[in-house]
Design a protein around this motif. Structure first.
Motif, mmCIF file in Angstrom:
data_model
loop_
_atom_site.group_PDB
_atom_site.id
_atom_site.type_symbol
_atom_site.label_atom_id
_atom_site.label_comp_id
_atom_site.label_asym_id
_atom_site.label_seq_id
_atom_site.Cartn_x
_atom_site.Cartn_y
_atom_site.Cartn_z
ATOM 1 N N CYS A 178 0.840 -1.210 0.000
ATOM 2 C CA CYS A 178 0.000 0.000 0.000
ATOM 3 C C CYS A 178 0.875 1.260 0.000
ATOM 4 N N GLU A 179 0.919 1.915 -1.105
ATOM 5 C CA GLU A 179 1.769 3.098 -1.240
ATOM 6 C C GLU A 179 1.305 4.239 -0.332
ATOM 7 N N SER A 180 -0.009 4.363 -0.194
ATOM 8 C CA SER A 180 -0.580 5.429 0.630
ATOM 9 C C SER A 180 -0.108 5.299 2.087
ATOM 10 N N CYS A 181 -0.261 4.111 2.651
ATOM 11 C CA CYS A 181 0.134 3.895 4.048
ATOM 12 C C CYS A 181 1.653 3.959 4.196
ATOM 13 N N ARG A 182 2.363 3.404 3.218
ATOM 14 C CA ARG A 182 3.827 3.430 3.287
ATOM 15 C C ARG A 182 4.314 4.889 3.304
#
Lengths: 166, 235
Positions: free
Chosen positions: B34-38
């Motif tokens: 998950c790019e958003s959470c990362r």
């Protein structure tokens, strides 16, 4: 070494760290007065210092208490810790702002400025936790709030700072 | 970018190491995909590191001038405070110096902003250890001479049995210091002799601190502390 010189040595060694704390906790405009209060109180209470903790820790606790007393005297503690932030920055906004990485290198001057703009409640928690390294349990004890409140205020402070600095 | 439903509070806990091991593994798996959470975790970590690097701020000169002008001048009160301050300065100049600068692991820049680790100097290297040990010994000696001056000044105020006990203890520890120094003259690199010297110096500081604490307690009329110090018990 005379007593005046010894006390000045104490001031020179510890005042920069304590001034950093007071500036961040209460703002620069009140920090000088509070730093004076810290050292005058320390001078008055030095005969009670018995070396159980390091002198730096003793002075730091004293400075933290002076800052918190000052903030308490300016209004209701619960309102500061739980109310002011929520009214101006709702949790939904925080979640909606999550769109991947937005921060580059965080400039210290920018961070100091953004920190000064935080509402008092979450600023206190952020300074005590992220700048000074206290645990949530200790902060909850100092502020007289639940540990969960300390965690929640820290989260909100970080999200607000992230938004300010992006 | 798709908005993820993972709570941001859990990511704050993840950054602070407050997530249980089992949940942490699951969250790490989620972050990998998950790019958003990362991105949020990277930002929070960056923010936390930046906060830890915020250092001390030197106050303007007039703050000390104001403090100095406001200090009370009462002789009795000042005397009592000086006793506490002398005990305090010993910890600063001797104990803290040796334990943080000579024997502690190298400090990171973020350590300097945290309780108990402020004002830590640069880490000692192999090349500077000899110098550091010599300086540490000097700091001990300075602290000892300060405390001796205070103890001498109020020596008559001590109870006779405590004063006699103090003289015996100091004579013993002075003998150990002299023997350790003599051993170091013969073998400058001898670790046992060096350890013995510092142990003896620490002991002397401890004895003198107890003496100053006793005088302070007597001056305050603190009977409990007076009795405790005479008995040699820790508070």
């Amino acid at each position: 070494m005379g007593e005046s010189a010894a006390f000045e040595e104490l001031y020179r060694a510890h005042s920069p760290r304590l001034f950093g704390l007071t500036c961040r906790m209460v703002g620069r405009s009140h920090a000088e007065d509070l730093l004076q209060e810290v050292f005058l109180t320390a001078h008055r209470k030095l005969d009670r210092y018995r070396g159980e903790s390091s002198l730096g820790t003793w002075l730091f606790r004293l400075a933290t208490n002076v800052c918190l007393d000052f903030l308490r005297s300016r209004g209701n503690r619960n309102a500061q810790v739980t109310g002011e932030f929520d009214e101006t920055f709702a949790p939904e906004e925080i979640t909606a702002g999550r769109t991947g990485r937005v921060l580059g290198v965080v400039d210290k001057i920018d961070l100091e400025r953004a920190l000064a703009d935080l509402p008092p409640g979450c600023r206190e928690v952020f300074v005590l936790h992220d700048v000074e390294g206290f645990e949530h349990g200790e902060i909850a004890g100092m502020l007289g709030v639940a540990e969960g409140t300390s965690k929640s205020q820290l989260h909100k402070a970080r999200m607000r700072l992230r938004k300010s600095l992006s | 970018m798709t908005q993820c439903s993972q709570s941001s509070e859990s990511l704050t806990d993840y950054v602070d190491g407050l997530v249980a091991p089992a949940d942490r593994a699951a969250l790490a798996g989620h972050l990998a995909s998950c790019e958003s959470c990362r991105g949020l975790v990277e930002d929070l970590t960056r923010l936390k590191d930046a906060a830890r690097s915020l250092g001390p701020i030197t106050p303007p000169a007039h703050v000390w001038e104001n403090i100095q002008a406001s200090l009370p001048s009462s002789r009795r009160q000042a005397r009592s405070q000086w006793l506490g301050l002398a005990a305090a300065l010993v910890l600063v100049t001797a104990g803290a110096y040796l334990f943080t600068r000579v024997t502690a692991p190298p400090a990171t820049s973020s350590d300097t902003a945290h309780a108990g680790t402020g004002n830590v100097g640069a880490p000692a290297t192999v090349e500077t250890v000899e110098d550091e040990l010599a300086k540490a010994a000097q700091h001990y000696e300075k602290a000892i001479s300060q405390l001796e001056a205070v103890a001498r000044q109020d020596n008559n105020a001590l109870p006779a049995d405590a004063a006699a006990k103090l003289q015996v203890s100091l004579a013993q520890v002075d003998k150990f210091i002299a023997e350790s120094r003599a051993a170091l003259v013969t073998e400058p690199q001898s670790e046992p002799a060096r350890d013995s010297l510092f142990a003896a110096l620490r002991k002397k500081v401890e004895i003198l601190q107890q003496t100053v604490a006793l005088m302070g307690a007597m001056q305050r009329g603190d009977r409990e502390t007076t009795a405790r110090v005479i008995d040699g018990k820790k508070s």
